[in-house]
Write a protein that holds these residues in place. Structure first.
Motif, short mmCIF file in Angstrom:
data_model
loop_
_atom_site.label_atom_id
_atom_site.label_comp_id
_atom_site.label_asym_id
_atom_site.label_seq_id
_atom_site.Cartn_x
_atom_site.Cartn_y
_atom_site.Cartn_z
N GLY A 1 5.96 -4.06 -6.85
CA GLY A 1 4.86 -4.77 -7.41
C GLY A 1 4.23 -5.69 -6.38
O GLY A 1 4.66 -5.79 -5.24
N LYS A 2 3.21 -6.39 -6.85
CA LYS A 2 2.49 -7.33 -5.98
C LYS A 2 3.04 -8.74 -6.19
O LYS A 2 3.39 -9.11 -7.30
N HIS A 3 3.09 -9.51 -5.10
CA HIS A 3 3.60 -10.88 -5.14
C HIS A 3 2.73 -11.75 -4.26
O HIS A 3 2.14 -11.29 -3.29
N SER A 4 2.70 -13.03 -4.59
CA SER A 4 2.03 -14.02 -3.74
C SER A 4 3.10 -14.91 -3.15
O SER A 4 3.99 -15.39 -3.85
N VAL A 5 3.04 -15.11 -1.83
CA VAL A 5 4.04 -15.90 -1.12
C VAL A 5 3.34 -17.02 -0.38
O VAL A 5 2.31 -16.81 0.26
N ASN A 6 3.89 -18.25 -0.48
CA ASN A 6 3.33 -19.38 0.24
C ASN A 6 3.97 -19.48 1.61
O ASN A 6 5.19 -19.63 1.72
N LEU A 7 3.17 -19.40 2.66
CA LEU A 7 3.64 -19.50 4.04
C LEU A 7 2.81 -20.54 4.76
O LEU A 7 1.59 -20.38 4.92
N ASP A 8 3.45 -21.63 5.21
CA ASP A 8 2.75 -22.69 5.94
C ASP A 8 1.48 -23.14 5.21
O ASP A 8 0.39 -23.20 5.77
N ASN A 9 1.62 -23.46 3.95
CA ASN A 9 0.51 -23.94 3.11
C ASN A 9 -0.61 -22.92 2.94
O ASN A 9 -1.74 -23.29 2.63
N LYS A 10 -0.33 -21.66 3.18
CA LYS A 10 -1.30 -20.59 2.94
C LYS A 10 -0.65 -19.57 2.02
O LYS A 10 0.55 -19.37 2.05
N THR A 11 -1.45 -18.92 1.22
CA THR A 11 -0.94 -17.91 0.29
C THR A 11 -1.19 -16.52 0.86
O THR A 11 -2.30 -16.21 1.28
N ALA A 12 -0.13 -15.73 0.88
CA ALA A 12 -0.24 -14.35 1.34
C ALA A 12 0.13 -13.43 0.18
O ALA A 12 1.14 -13.64 -0.49
N ASP A 13 -0.71 -12.45 -0.07
CA ASP A 13 -0.42 -11.44 -1.09
C ASP A 13 0.33 -10.30 -0.43
O ASP A 13 -0.10 -9.77 0.58
N VAL A 14 1.49 -9.96 -0.99
CA VAL A 14 2.32 -8.89 -0.42
C VAL A 14 2.61 -7.86 -1.50
O VAL A 14 2.61 -8.16 -2.69
N THR A 15 2.85 -6.64 -1.05
CA THR A 15 3.20 -5.55 -1.96
C THR A 15 4.56 -5.01 -1.56
O THR A 15 4.83 -4.79 -0.37
N VAL A 16 5.42 -4.82 -2.53
CA VAL A 16 6.76 -4.29 -2.28
C VAL A 16 6.71 -2.77 -2.37
O VAL A 16 6.19 -2.22 -3.33
N LYS A 17 7.23 -2.11 -1.34
CA LYS A 17 7.28 -0.65 -1.33
C LYS A 17 8.70 -0.21 -0.99
O LYS A 17 9.31 -0.75 -0.07
N PRO A 18 9.24 0.79 -1.70
CA PRO A 18 10.59 1.26 -1.38
C PRO A 18 10.61 2.02 -0.06
O PRO A 18 9.60 2.60 0.35
N PHE A 19 11.76 2.00 0.59
CA PHE A 19 11.94 2.78 1.81
C PHE A 19 13.37 3.26 1.86
O PHE A 19 14.24 2.74 1.19
N THR A 20 13.60 4.28 2.66
CA THR A 20 14.92 4.89 2.77
C THR A 20 15.62 4.39 4.02
O THR A 20 15.04 4.42 5.11
#
Length: 92
Positions: A1-20
């Motif tokens: 799914g999609k997540h928002s992460v706070n990094l150094d007072n900035k918001t980054a939108d990240v997407t989780v993808k499975p890998f082998t």
């Protein structure tokens, strides 16, 4: 799914993808048990340094029911002959 992460007072939108993950290396050892030593033959040729191979052998036989192990005193590994001698602190 999609997540928002706070990094150094900035918001980054990240997407989780499975890998082998790559599978570990599985190999068979041939052993001869005598007193407080185990002679190992046909150690597979792996593209790793000798000290890593010694560590892997020690971990395999340290208190291992499968290997009949116990506390390891020394691992003598010879890449050329593909053999090793595992010496335990106590016979058994």
């Amino acid at each position: 799914g999609k997540h928002s992460v706070n990094l150094d007072n900035k918001t980054a939108d990240v997407t989780v993808k499975p890998f082998t993950l790559e599978m570990g290396i599985k190999f068979e050892l041939h052993v001869t048990i005598s007193g407080n030593k185990i002679n190992v033959s046909e150690v597979p040729e792996l593209p790793i340094p000798d000290d890593w191979m010694r560590d892997k052998l020690e971990l395999n036989f340290y208190k291992s029911e499968q290997g009949g192990g116990g506390e390891v005193e020394n691992v003598n590994y010879d890449r050329q002959s593909r053999t090793a001698v595992i010496t335990f602190l106590k016979p058994g």
